[in-house]
Design a protein around this motif. Structure first.
Motif, PDB file in Angstrom:
ATOM      1  N   ALA A 167     -69.673  44.260  84.672  1.00  0.00           N
ATOM      2  CA  ALA A 167     -70.060  44.622  83.307  1.00  0.00           C
ATOM      3  C   ALA A 167     -69.020  45.555  82.689  1.00  0.00           C
ATOM      4  N   SER A 168     -68.756  45.336  81.415  1.00  0.00           N
ATOM      5  CA  SER A 168     -67.821  46.205  80.691  1.00  0.00           C
ATOM      6  C   SER A 168     -68.525  47.529  80.367  1.00  0.00           C
ATOM      7  N   GLY A 169     -67.750  48.458  79.837  1.00  0.00           N
ATOM      8  CA  GLY A 169     -68.336  49.742  79.464  1.00  0.00           C
ATOM      9  C   GLY A 169     -69.430  49.589  78.425  1.00  0.00           C
ATOM     10  N   ASP A 170     -69.225  48.708  77.450  1.00  0.00           N
ATOM     11  CA  ASP A 170     -70.231  48.490  76.410  1.00  0.00           C
ATOM     12  C   ASP A 170     -71.490  47.836  76.986  1.00  0.00           C
ATOM     13  N   GLU A 171     -71.283  46.888  77.898  1.00  0.00           N
ATOM     14  CA  GLU A 171     -72.435  46.226  78.520  1.00  0.00           C
ATOM     15  C   GLU A 171     -73.245  47.203  79.371  1.00  0.00           C
ATOM     16  N   MET A 172     -72.536  48.064  80.093  1.00  0.00           N
ATOM     17  CA  MET A 172     -73.217  49.052  80.925  1.00  0.00           C
ATOM     18  C   MET A 172     -74.005  50.023  80.046  1.00  0.00           C
ATOM     19  N   LYS A 173     -73.426  50.414  78.924  1.00  0.00           N
ATOM     20  CA  LYS A 173     -74.112  51.305  77.999  1.00  0.00           C
ATOM     21  C   LYS A 173     -75.381  50.643  77.453  1.00  0.00           C
ATOM     22  N   GLU A 174     -75.276  49.375  77.099  1.00  0.00           N
ATOM     23  CA  GLU A 174     -76.431  48.636  76.586  1.00  0.00           C
ATOM     24  C   GLU A 174     -77.529  48.539  77.635  1.00  0.00           C
ATOM     25  N   ASN A 175     -77.136  48.275  78.886  1.00  0.00           N
ATOM     26  CA  ASN A 175     -78.124  48.182  79.962  1.00  0.00           C
ATOM     27  C   ASN A 175     -78.797  49.527  80.225  1.00  0.00           C
ATOM     28  N   LEU A 176     -78.026  50.593  80.108  1.00  0.00           N
ATOM     29  CA  LEU A 176     -78.594  51.927  80.291  1.00  0.00           C
ATOM     30  C   LEU A 176     -79.590  52.258  79.181  1.00  0.00           C
ATOM     31  N   GLU A 177     -79.281  51.833  77.976  1.00  0.00           N
ATOM     32  CA  GLU A 177     -80.204  52.048  76.859  1.00  0.00           C
ATOM     33  C   GLU A 177     -81.518  51.310  77.100  1.00  0.00           C
ATOM     34  N   GLU A 178     -81.426  50.100  77.628  1.00  0.00           N
ATOM     35  CA  GLU A 178     -82.628  49.329  77.925  1.00  0.00           C
ATOM     36  C   GLU A 178     -83.440  49.979  79.050  1.00  0.00           C
ATOM     37  N   LEU A 179     -82.736  50.520  80.048  1.00  0.00           N
ATOM     38  CA  LEU A 179     -83.410  51.232  81.132  1.00  0.00           C
ATOM     39  C   LEU A 179     -84.130  52.467  80.582  1.00  0.00           C
ATOM     40  N   SER A 180     -83.467  53.171  79.683  1.00  0.00           N
ATOM     41  CA  SER A 180     -84.059  54.354  79.079  1.00  0.00           C
ATOM     42  C   SER A 180     -85.307  53.995  78.264  1.00  0.00           C
ATOM     43  N   GLU A 181     -85.266  52.865  77.571  1.00  0.00           N
ATOM     44  CA  GLU A 181     -86.423  52.418  76.799  1.00  0.00           C
ATOM     45  C   GLU A 181     -87.601  52.090  77.714  1.00  0.00           C
ATOM     46  N   LYS A 182     -87.312  51.481  78.862  1.00  0.00           N
ATOM     47  CA  LYS A 182     -88.374  51.183  79.826  1.00  0.00           C
ATOM     48  C   LYS A 182     -88.993  52.474  80.357  1.00  0.00           C
ATOM     49  N   PHE A 183     -88.139  53.467  80.548  1.00  0.00           N
ATOM     50  CA  PHE A 183     -88.644  54.748  81.048  1.00  0.00           C
ATOM     51  C   PHE A 183     -89.506  55.433  79.983  1.00  0.00           C
ATOM     52  N   ASP A 184     -89.128  55.271  78.716  1.00  0.00           N
ATOM     53  CA  ASP A 184     -89.952  55.811  77.629  1.00  0.00           C
ATOM     54  C   ASP A 184     -91.323  55.141  77.597  1.00  0.00           C
ATOM     55  N   ASP A 185     -91.365  53.838  77.910  1.00  0.00           N
ATOM     56  CA  ASP A 185     -92.651  53.142  77.988  1.00  0.00           C
ATOM     57  C   ASP A 185     -93.526  53.757  79.079  1.00  0.00           C
ATOM     58  N   LEU A 186     -92.902  54.089  80.207  1.00  0.00           N
ATOM     59  CA  LEU A 186     -93.639  54.733  81.297  1.00  0.00           C
ATOM     60  C   LEU A 186     -94.161  56.095  80.847  1.00  0.00           C
ATOM     61  N   LYS A 187     -93.330  56.846  80.151  1.00  0.00           N
ATOM     62  CA  LYS A 187     -93.754  58.158  79.648  1.00  0.00           C
ATOM     63  C   LYS A 187     -94.990  58.032  78.771  1.00  0.00           C
ATOM     64  N   GLU A 188     -94.987  57.029  77.913  1.00  0.00           N
ATOM     65  CA  GLU A 188     -96.107  56.834  77.003  1.00  0.00           C
ATOM     66  C   GLU A 188     -97.401  56.575  77.779  1.00  0.00           C
ATOM     67  N   GLU A 189     -97.305  55.746  78.808  1.00  0.00           N
ATOM     68  CA  GLU A 189     -98.495  55.453  79.617  1.00  0.00           C
ATOM     69  C   GLU A 189     -98.967  56.688  80.379  1.00  0.00           C
ATOM     70  N   LEU A 190     -98.027  57.480  80.859  1.00  0.00           N
ATOM     71  CA  LEU A 190     -98.394  58.696  81.578  1.00  0.00           C
ATOM     72  C   LEU A 190     -99.072  59.689  80.642  1.00  0.00           C
ATOM     73  N   GLN A 216    -106.396  61.109  79.010  1.00  0.00           N
ATOM     74  CA  GLN A 216    -107.713  60.568  79.368  1.00  0.00           C
ATOM     75  C   GLN A 216    -108.504  61.577  80.184  1.00  0.00           C
ATOM     76  N   TYR A 217    -107.856  62.190  81.148  1.00  0.00           N
ATOM     77  CA  TYR A 217    -108.515  63.225  81.943  1.00  0.00           C
ATOM     78  C   TYR A 217    -108.927  64.404  81.070  1.00  0.00           C
ATOM     79  N   ILE A 218    -108.017  64.830  80.209  1.00  0.00           N
ATOM     80  CA  ILE A 218    -108.294  65.986  79.355  1.00  0.00           C
ATOM     81  C   ILE A 218    -109.454  65.697  78.402  1.00  0.00           C
ATOM     82  N   LYS A 219    -109.499  64.481  77.857  1.00  0.00           N
ATOM     83  CA  LYS A 219    -110.579  64.120  76.944  1.00  0.00           C
ATOM     84  C   LYS A 219    -111.933  64.201  77.638  1.00  0.00           C
ATOM     85  N   ILE A 220    -112.010  63.722  78.863  1.00  0.00           N
ATOM     86  CA  ILE A 220    -113.262  63.789  79.617  1.00  0.00           C
ATOM     87  C   ILE A 220    -113.692  65.241  79.808  1.00  0.00           C
ATOM     88  N   HIS A 221    -112.720  66.078  80.133  1.00  0.00           N
ATOM     89  CA  HIS A 221    -113.021  67.494  80.345  1.00  0.00           C
ATOM     90  C   HIS A 221    -113.506  68.142  79.046  1.00  0.00           C
TER      91      HIS A 221
END
Length: 232
Positions: A160-183, A189-194
Motif C-alpha cells: 500500500a502507498s502512503g495515501d492508501e495506508m492513510k485511508e485505511n487508517l481513517e477507516e480503522l479509526s471510524e470503526k473504533f468510533d463506532d465501538l466508542k458509540e456502543e460503549l 444503560q446502566y446509569i439510566k437504570i440506577h
C-alpha cells in the motif's frame, strides 16, 4: 446500594418508636423524619456516580475520569471520557492503548510508519479476549470484530502507498468510533437504570412509605443483575 445498612436503619426506627413510648420528650414524627432522611441520604449518595458530563461539554484535549458503582459490594467501574466518547477503562487496558494510539495518529493526520501500525497488533487482536463481562453486548462485540477485520486488511497490504495506508487508517479509526458509540450506550444503560431506581425510591419516601421505597429501589436495581447475567 447497601441493603443491609438500609435494613438496619429501618430496624433502628422501630426501636426508636418503642423507646419514645416511655420518653415523652421524644417526638415520633421527628424520629421518623430523621430516619427517612438518613435512608434517603444513603440512596441519594449514588447520584454522585450519575453526574456524567456529556462529551460535547469537554474541550478537545480534555479528559475526565468517571467512577460508577453498579452495586455497593462491587468494584467500581472507572473510565475516562473525552470529547469523542469513552477514552479508556481501568480494567480494559487493550482498549485504552488502542484509543490512545489512534487519537495520536488522528492528531498528525494519520501520517505514520508501518512499525507504529504493527505495534497495535497485539492490543487489537486481544480486544475481544480482555473486554470486561459487563460490556459484552452483541453490538459491542460486532464492532470489535469489525475493528479487527479492518486492521488485518491494513497490515496485510504490504504494498500500500502512503495515501492508501492513510485511508485505511481513517477507516480503522471510524470503526473504533463506532465501538466508542456502543460503549457509551452500554454505560448509559446502566446509569439510566440506577437513576430510575433512585427516582422510584424518592417517590415512595415522599409518601412516608419506607418499606415500599426500599422495595421499589431493589426491584429496579435487580435489572442490573439481569443485564450482567445476559452478557455472561
Amino acid at each position: 446500594m447497601n441493603s443491609v445498612r438500609v435494613a438496619a436503619i429501618v430496624l433502628t426506627l422501630s426501636n426508636f418508636m418503642l423507646i419514645s413510648c416511655d420518653n415523652p420528650k421524644k417526638n415520633n414524627n421527628n424520629i421518623m423524619e430523621e430516619g427517612k432522611e438518613e435512608i434517603a441520604e444513603v440512596i441519594n449518595k449514588d447520584k454522585d456516580n450519575l453526574d456524567v458530563e456529556m462529551e460535547s461539554d469537554l474541550a478537545e484535549d480534555e479528559v475526565k475520569t468517571r467512577t460508577y458503582k453498579m452495586k455497593e459490594k462491587e468494584t467500581p467501574i472507572v473510565y475516562d471520557l473525552d470529547a469523542r466518547g469513552i477514552a479508556g477503562f481501568n480494567d480494559w487496558a487493550d482498549y485504552t492503548v488502542v484509543n490512545y494510539e489512534l487519537t495520536n495518529l488522528r492528531k498528525v493526520d494519520f501520517v505514520t510508519t508501518r512499525e507504529r501500525i504493527q505495534n497495535m497488533n497485539y492490543r487489537i487482536a486481544n480486544l475481544g479476549n480482555t473486554i470486561p463481562t459487563w460490556l459484552k453486548t452483541e453490538e459491542v462485540m460486532e464492532d470489535v470484530e469489525d475493528i479487527q477485520d479492518e486492521y488485518l486488511e491494513l497490515i496485510e497490504d504490504q504494498d500500500a502507498s502512503g495515501d492508501e495506508m492513510k485511508e485505511n487508517l481513517e477507516e480503522l479509526s471510524e470503526k473504533f468510533d463506532d465501538l466508542k458509540e456502543e460503549l457509551d450506550e452500554t454505560v448509559n444503560q446502566y446509569i439510566k437504570i440506577h437513576e430510575e431506581a433512585i427516582e422510584e425510591f424518592n417517590e415512595e419516601i415522599k409518601k412516608g412509605k419506607i418499606d415500599a421505597a426500599i422495595e421499589e429501589y431493589n426491584e429496579e436495581i435487580k435489572k442490573l443483575d439481569k443485564i450482567v447475567k445476559e452478557k455472561q
